[in-house]
Design a protein around this motif. Structure first.
Motif, PDB file in Angstrom:
ATOM      1  N   LEU A 180     -88.371  53.087 -59.461  1.00 50.60           N
ATOM      2  CA  LEU A 180     -88.714  51.275 -59.587  1.00 50.60           C
ATOM      3  C   LEU A 180     -87.560  50.341 -60.068  1.00 50.60           C
ATOM      4  N   VAL A 181     -86.296  50.883 -60.930  1.00 52.40           N
ATOM      5  CA  VAL A 181     -85.215  49.938 -60.836  1.00 52.40           C
ATOM      6  C   VAL A 181     -84.193  50.658 -59.524  1.00 52.40           C
ATOM      7  N   GLU A 182     -84.337  50.933 -58.617  1.00 53.62           N
ATOM      8  CA  GLU A 182     -83.949  51.276 -57.530  1.00 53.62           C
ATOM      9  C   GLU A 182     -84.472  49.817 -56.821  1.00 53.62           C
ATOM     10  N   PHE A 183     -85.580  49.774 -56.484  1.00 49.78           N
ATOM     11  CA  PHE A 183     -86.309  48.551 -56.215  1.00 49.78           C
ATOM     12  C   PHE A 183     -86.393  47.053 -56.270  1.00 49.78           C
ATOM     13  N   LEU A 184     -86.228  47.139 -57.816  1.00 51.27           N
ATOM     14  CA  LEU A 184     -86.092  45.462 -58.842  1.00 51.27           C
ATOM     15  C   LEU A 184     -84.767  45.301 -58.090  1.00 51.27           C
ATOM     16  N   ASP A 185     -83.901  46.405 -58.166  1.00 57.67           N
ATOM     17  CA  ASP A 185     -82.538  45.890 -58.199  1.00 57.67           C
ATOM     18  C   ASP A 185     -81.863  45.281 -56.234  1.00 57.67           C
ATOM     19  N   GLN A 186     -82.654  46.095 -55.859  1.00 53.49           N
ATOM     20  CA  GLN A 186     -82.505  46.075 -54.027  1.00 53.49           C
ATOM     21  C   GLN A 186     -82.692  44.513 -54.183  1.00 53.49           C
ATOM     22  N   ARG A 188     -82.622  42.121 -55.863  1.00 53.08           N
ATOM     23  CA  ARG A 188     -82.471  40.451 -56.925  1.00 53.08           C
ATOM     24  C   ARG A 188     -80.883  41.095 -56.252  1.00 53.08           C
ATOM     25  N   SER A 189     -80.259  41.879 -55.340  1.00 54.70           N
ATOM     26  CA  SER A 189     -79.493  41.475 -54.540  1.00 54.70           C
ATOM     27  C   SER A 189     -79.267  40.811 -53.395  1.00 54.70           C
ATOM     28  N   ASN A 190     -80.435  41.646 -53.331  1.00 54.92           N
ATOM     29  CA  ASN A 190     -80.240  41.263 -50.956  1.00 54.92           C
ATOM     30  C   ASN A 190     -81.788  40.021 -50.716  1.00 54.92           C
ATOM     31  N   ALA A 191     -83.082  40.286 -51.940  1.00 50.61           N
ATOM     32  CA  ALA A 191     -84.287  39.210 -51.690  1.00 50.61           C
ATOM     33  C   ALA A 191     -84.202  38.429 -52.888  1.00 50.61           C
ATOM     34  N   PRO A 192     -83.563  37.643 -53.347  1.00 51.81           N
ATOM     35  CA  PRO A 192     -84.238  37.395 -54.748  1.00 51.81           C
ATOM     36  C   PRO A 192     -85.010  35.615 -54.440  1.00 51.81           C
ATOM     37  N   ALA A 193     -85.004  35.318 -53.524  1.00 52.08           N
ATOM     38  CA  ALA A 193     -86.428  34.746 -53.330  1.00 52.08           C
ATOM     39  C   ALA A 193     -87.572  34.784 -53.647  1.00 52.08           C
ATOM     40  N   PHE A 194     -87.858  36.772 -52.489  1.00 55.72           N
ATOM     41  CA  PHE A 194     -88.532  36.823 -52.586  1.00 55.72           C
ATOM     42  C   PHE A 194     -89.154  37.723 -54.048  1.00 55.72           C
ATOM     43  N   LEU A 195     -88.022  37.751 -54.927  1.00 54.42           N
ATOM     44  CA  LEU A 195     -88.757  38.080 -56.416  1.00 54.42           C
ATOM     45  C   LEU A 195     -88.853  36.955 -57.196  1.00 54.42           C
ATOM     46  N   ALA A 227     -86.731  48.612 -50.028  1.00 55.09           N
ATOM     47  CA  ALA A 227     -87.248  47.114 -50.358  1.00 55.09           C
ATOM     48  C   ALA A 227     -86.846  46.033 -49.631  1.00 55.09           C
ATOM     49  N   THR A 228     -85.259  45.780 -49.275  1.00 56.17           N
ATOM     50  CA  THR A 228     -85.009  44.903 -47.855  1.00 56.17           C
ATOM     51  C   THR A 228     -86.290  45.080 -46.839  1.00 56.17           C
ATOM     52  N   ASP A 229     -85.515  45.582 -46.299  1.00 55.32           N
ATOM     53  CA  ASP A 229     -86.734  46.358 -45.215  1.00 55.32           C
ATOM     54  C   ASP A 229     -87.855  45.893 -44.885  1.00 55.32           C
ATOM     55  N   GLN A 230     -88.667  46.617 -46.089  1.00 55.83           N
ATOM     56  CA  GLN A 230     -89.558  45.846 -45.787  1.00 55.83           C
ATOM     57  C   GLN A 230     -89.744  44.490 -46.659  1.00 55.83           C
ATOM     58  N   VAL A 231     -89.079  43.703 -46.788  1.00 54.33           N
ATOM     59  CA  VAL A 231     -89.278  42.069 -47.155  1.00 54.33           C
ATOM     60  C   VAL A 231     -88.492  41.725 -46.058  1.00 54.33           C
ATOM     61  N   ARG A 232     -88.173  42.268 -45.624  1.00 53.60           N
ATOM     62  CA  ARG A 232     -88.460  41.689 -43.721  1.00 53.60           C
ATOM     63  C   ARG A 232     -89.545  41.391 -42.894  1.00 53.60           C
ATOM     64  N   ARG A 233     -89.275  42.759 -42.355  1.00 54.77           N
ATOM     65  CA  ARG A 233     -91.002  42.979 -41.817  1.00 54.77           C
ATOM     66  C   ARG A 233     -91.591  41.500 -42.594  1.00 54.77           C
ATOM     67  N   PHE A 234     -92.445  42.114 -44.212  1.00 53.42           N
ATOM     68  CA  PHE A 234     -93.092  40.928 -44.111  1.00 53.42           C
ATOM     69  C   PHE A 234     -92.365  39.308 -44.208  1.00 53.42           C
ATOM     70  N   ASP A 235     -91.513  39.216 -43.959  1.00 54.71           N
ATOM     71  CA  ASP A 235     -90.897  37.360 -43.455  1.00 54.71           C
ATOM     72  C   ASP A 235     -91.428  37.099 -41.789  1.00 54.71           C
ATOM     73  N   ALA A 236     -91.756  38.294 -41.346  1.00 58.72           N
ATOM     74  CA  ALA A 236     -91.061  38.065 -39.927  1.00 58.72           C
ATOM     75  C   ALA A 236     -92.790  37.599 -39.966  1.00 58.72           C
ATOM     76  N   PHE A 237     -93.779  38.620 -40.547  1.00 57.02           N
ATOM     77  CA  PHE A 237     -95.479  38.501 -40.670  1.00 57.02           C
ATOM     78  C   PHE A 237     -95.621  37.123 -40.393  1.00 57.02           C
TER      79      PHE A 237
END
Length: 264
Positions: A180-186, A188-195, A227-237
């Motif tokens: 969970l911590v790794e997920f949230l930290d990713q 926060r660092s790579n997809a702050p708008a999504f978070l 987490a970053t890869d999943q957010v990228r796929r969601f943005d493409a969707f």
């Protein structure tokens, strides 16, 4: 009567010279050690007297405490936690014990105390910064990057809420927050708008969660890794506009290189 001259070998001559030189050297060495021990004794008693003078002097009474790094704690709260009192002698104050009392508070990660003569003391804190708010037993706690739960500070926090904590319990009171911590930290660092758009992370297991979004009102099924890869796929969707055909009940991002949309 015949006369005989004593005969010495070179070895005997060297031993005689060495013996004659050793006596004054030995005396000088003993004298040197006597002087050194005398100086050490004077220094020791001097330090003892100097320390006594410092701890008994009214000049070094603690007059003010400066606290830095206390973003979520009031200065008065830090002073109470330290156990240090205004008016005590600055050099008689037990800073080690005060440090231990401070770091015993769950919201303080580390603390350093520094005397500032004649009457000041500096307390420098490293406080725990919450990544999210964790709902445990109908109460909210802060969850930081070390996976530590701590009481929430008295400050407004706009953070996602983590529910389903019971699913990551190993033994009573022991939680497995590494994924969970790794997920949230990713995020926060790579997809702050999504978070920023995440309202709740509901743990399904120690490695998967339902993620609820505020803006789109969508429910996402996500793995607590990559987490970053999943957010990228969601943005493409979203950019493809596929979700506008009908309102999906969920969007599943757990599978590599694909997005699964649930409509039921």
């Amino acid at each position: 009567m015949s006369r005989h001259r004593p005969i010495y070998s070179r070895t005997q001559e060297r031993e005689r010279i060495h013996h004659e030189e050793a006596e004054p050297r030995s005396s000088a060495r003993v004298l040197r050690w006597i002087v050194i021990l005398a100086l050490v004794g004077l220094l020791f008693f001097g330090i003892q007297n100097a320390y006594s003078a410092l701890t008994d002097s009214d000049l070094f009474r603690l007059g003010h405490i400066t606290v830095v790094g206390n973003q979520f704690l009031k200065e008065s709260e830090v002073e109470v936690l330290s156990g240090l009192k205004i008016g005590v002698n600055l050099f008689a104050a037990d800073l080690r014990a005060a440090t231990q009392r401070l770091v015993a508070d769950p919201s303080i990660r580390d603390a350093m105390l520094l005397r500032q003569p004649p009457n000041g003391l500096l307390i420098e804190l490293q406080v725990r910064r919450p990544l999210a708010l964790a709902a445990v037993s109908e109460r909210l706690y802060g969850l930081d990057g070390d996976g530590v739960l701590f009481p929430l500070p008295q400050a407004p926090l706009d953070l996602p809420i983590v529910t389903g904590i019971e699913t990551v319990v190993d033994t009573p009171g022991v939680y497995r927050f590494s994924h969970l911590v790794e997920f949230l930290d990713q995020l926060r660092s790579n997809a702050p708008a999504f978070l920023d758009d995440v309202s709740e992370v509901n743990l399904v297991s120690a490695t998967e969660a339902r993620v609820y979004l505020v803006g789109d009102g969508l429910t996402l099924l996500m793995r607590l890794e990559d987490a970053t890869d999943q957010v990228r796929r969601f943005d493409a969707f979203l950019k493809a506009g596929a979700h506008r055909v009908q309102t999906p009940s969920y969007v599943d991002l757990r599978f590599s290189n694909q997005v699964v949309v649930g409509t039921g």
